[in-house]
Motif scaffolding. Sequence first.
Motif, short mmCIF file in Angstrom:
data_model
loop_
_atom_site.label_atom_id
_atom_site.label_comp_id
_atom_site.label_asym_id
_atom_site.label_seq_id
_atom_site.Cartn_x
_atom_site.Cartn_y
_atom_site.Cartn_z
N LEU A 123 7.52 -18.71 -9.86
CA LEU A 123 6.39 -19.24 -9.10
C LEU A 123 5.78 -20.47 -9.77
CD1 LEU A 123 4.63 -15.90 -8.05
CD2 LEU A 123 5.82 -17.51 -6.54
N LYS A 124 5.66 -20.42 -11.08
CA LYS A 124 5.09 -21.57 -11.78
C LYS A 124 6.00 -22.79 -11.71
CE LYS A 124 1.87 -19.34 -14.97
NZ LYS A 124 1.45 -19.19 -16.38
N ALA A 125 7.30 -22.55 -11.47
CA ALA A 125 8.25 -23.66 -11.31
C ALA A 125 8.20 -24.24 -9.91
CB ALA A 125 9.66 -23.18 -11.64
N GLY A 126 7.31 -23.71 -9.07
CA GLY A 126 7.16 -24.25 -7.72
C GLY A 126 8.16 -23.70 -6.72
N GLU A 127 8.72 -22.53 -7.00
CA GLU A 127 9.70 -21.94 -6.11
C GLU A 127 9.08 -20.89 -5.20
OE1 GLU A 127 13.05 -20.52 -8.35
OE2 GLU A 127 13.38 -22.45 -9.34
N ILE A 128 9.90 -20.33 -4.32
CA ILE A 128 9.47 -19.27 -3.40
C ILE A 128 9.88 -17.93 -3.99
CG2 ILE A 128 9.85 -18.23 -1.13
CD1 ILE A 128 10.38 -21.08 -0.09
N LEU A 129 8.98 -16.98 -3.90
CA LEU A 129 9.29 -15.61 -4.30
C LEU A 129 8.89 -14.70 -3.17
CD1 LEU A 129 10.24 -13.64 -6.55
CD2 LEU A 129 7.84 -13.46 -7.24
N ALA A 130 9.86 -13.93 -2.65
CA ALA A 130 9.59 -12.99 -1.57
C ALA A 130 9.64 -11.57 -2.11
CB ALA A 130 10.61 -13.16 -0.45
N ILE A 131 8.67 -10.76 -1.71
CA ILE A 131 8.57 -9.40 -2.24
C ILE A 131 8.02 -8.46 -1.17
CG2 ILE A 131 6.25 -9.76 -3.16
CD1 ILE A 131 7.11 -8.10 -5.61
N LEU A 132 8.49 -7.23 -1.17
CA LEU A 132 7.99 -6.20 -0.25
C LEU A 132 6.83 -5.46 -0.90
CD1 LEU A 132 11.45 -4.83 0.89
CD2 LEU A 132 9.85 -6.06 2.36
N ILE A 133 5.84 -5.08 -0.10
CA ILE A 133 4.66 -4.44 -0.68
C ILE A 133 4.44 -3.02 -0.17
CG2 ILE A 133 3.01 -5.23 1.08
CD1 ILE A 133 1.02 -5.72 -1.24
N ASP A 134 5.04 -2.63 0.95
CA ASP A 134 4.70 -1.33 1.53
C ASP A 134 5.56 -0.20 0.94
OD1 ASP A 134 6.97 -2.38 2.78
OD2 ASP A 134 6.59 -1.34 4.66
N ARG A 135 5.44 -0.04 -0.36
CA ARG A 135 6.08 1.08 -1.04
C ARG A 135 4.97 1.97 -1.58
NH1 ARG A 135 8.31 0.47 -5.55
NH2 ARG A 135 7.47 -1.56 -6.09
N PRO A 136 4.80 3.17 -1.05
CA PRO A 136 3.77 4.06 -1.60
C PRO A 136 4.12 4.44 -3.03
CG PRO A 136 5.17 5.22 -0.03
CD PRO A 136 5.54 3.78 0.05
N VAL A 137 3.23 4.18 -3.97
CA VAL A 137 3.49 4.45 -5.38
C VAL A 137 2.35 5.27 -5.97
CG1 VAL A 137 4.86 2.35 -5.71
CG2 VAL A 137 2.39 2.26 -6.05
N GLY A 138 2.64 5.87 -7.12
CA GLY A 138 1.60 6.66 -7.77
C GLY A 138 0.71 5.83 -8.66
N ASP A 139 1.28 4.75 -9.23
CA ASP A 139 0.54 3.90 -10.15
C ASP A 139 0.49 2.50 -9.58
OD1 ASP A 139 -0.75 2.85 -12.32
OD2 ASP A 139 1.04 2.71 -13.59
N GLY A 140 -0.57 2.20 -8.88
CA GLY A 140 -0.70 0.88 -8.27
C GLY A 140 -2.16 0.59 -8.01
N VAL A 141 -2.43 0.00 -6.85
CA VAL A 141 -3.80 -0.31 -6.49
C VAL A 141 -4.12 0.39 -5.17
CG1 VAL A 141 -3.07 -2.47 -5.38
CG2 VAL A 141 -5.45 -2.17 -6.05
N ARG A 142 -5.29 0.96 -5.10
CA ARG A 142 -5.68 1.75 -3.92
C ARG A 142 -6.50 0.88 -2.98
NH1 ARG A 142 -4.96 6.89 -2.91
NH2 ARG A 142 -6.39 8.10 -1.59
N VAL A 143 -6.02 0.73 -1.75
CA VAL A 143 -6.67 -0.16 -0.78
C VAL A 143 -6.60 0.48 0.61
CG1 VAL A 143 -6.16 -2.29 -2.04
CG2 VAL A 143 -4.48 -1.38 -0.42
N PRO A 144 -7.45 0.02 1.53
CA PRO A 144 -7.40 0.56 2.89
C PRO A 144 -6.22 -0.01 3.68
CG PRO A 144 -9.11 -1.13 2.71
CD PRO A 144 -8.59 -0.90 1.33
N PHE A 145 -5.64 0.83 4.51
CA PHE A 145 -4.52 0.44 5.38
C PHE A 145 -4.59 1.34 6.61
CE2 PHE A 145 0.35 0.21 5.90
CZ PHE A 145 0.30 -1.05 6.48
N PHE A 146 -4.85 0.76 7.76
CA PHE A 146 -5.06 1.50 9.00
C PHE A 146 -6.20 2.51 8.86
CE2 PHE A 146 -0.78 -0.12 9.73
CZ PHE A 146 -0.85 -0.51 11.06
N GLY A 147 -7.24 2.11 8.18
CA GLY A 147 -8.43 2.94 8.07
C GLY A 147 -8.37 4.05 7.05
N GLN A 148 -7.26 4.19 6.35
CA GLN A 148 -7.11 5.21 5.31
C GLN A 148 -6.66 4.53 4.02
OE1 GLN A 148 -8.02 8.22 5.86
NE2 GLN A 148 -8.06 8.33 8.08
#
Length: 304
Positions: free
Chosen positions: A190-215
């Motif tokens: 990313l710092k080299a000015g390139e594109i990085l694509a990543i998937l985020i919808d993986r339910p994990v035990g150690d991550g960040v807790r946020v709302p999604f569809f009201g839950q």
Amino acid sequence: MHRIRGLFTRATVAAQYYAWRFVSAVVGRMPLRASYALATAIGFAGYYLWPRGRHSMRANYAVVMPHASKRERDRIARRSLVNYCHYLVDFVRFPRLPGDELIALAGGEEEFARLRREMESGRGVLIVCTHFGNWDAGAGACAARGFPANVVAESFGDERLDRMVAGSRERLGMRLIRIESPGPSLLRRLKAGEILAILIDRPVGDGVRVPFFGQEVTVPAGPARLALASGAKVMSAAFPRAQPGRPNVLTLCDWDIERPCTGDRDEDVRELTARILASHERFIRERPDQWYMFRRMWPAGVRR
């Protein structure tokens, strides 16, 4: 008992490898319409023969579509598995296509023009996707247009299967980075000015807790941490199938995600992740049957 479980896991992974070899060989020799017909039959049958996946999908759609009838949610869940099987057909066929045909399959010239302008600014672009539509078609079209497309890929636990899937994506022009790679490797891209694509919808035990569809749901904090550490532009993207029975996809992008700057890094990570998921929530609400989540996204005790 652990030894038996280990043997069962290895046997399951080996079965996936041979199944993928069989599917690749068969689909590669069939006309597109026949391939989709076969995928429809497999997806329909698989929905009823896979109780664990079926129960997980039903639980997920109870959150995504709380006001729909159980019959409607069941129909959407079944269609989701069928659409995923269609995605697998495309995944087998796409690496055989020349670049100009791949570009033609992914609409969205204005979005790709915006991406080029962002790249010309010299900063990287973090593209965050979910298991929705055909994200490989989007990444392949991006690479075919000459963009430096780095894709974070998950491992399957079998080196042979990893090589087959990785080879297909590399033939599309993607540069693969294993999800096990350390953060500094991703940060450098990313710092080299390139594109990085990543998937985020993986339910994990150690991550960040946020709302999604009201839950609340716990998802990886990595995308937000990378964006904040690199200064890269953050963009949510989705590539839904444009119409049934055709491989063409639309290109949907949310360029309006701003990085929070509260001075509290943990809070910034949580808020940025919430903003990313909010945009994907809109994509999924419009086309719920193109979201492929076959394990519980929300904890079993969530209110439905």
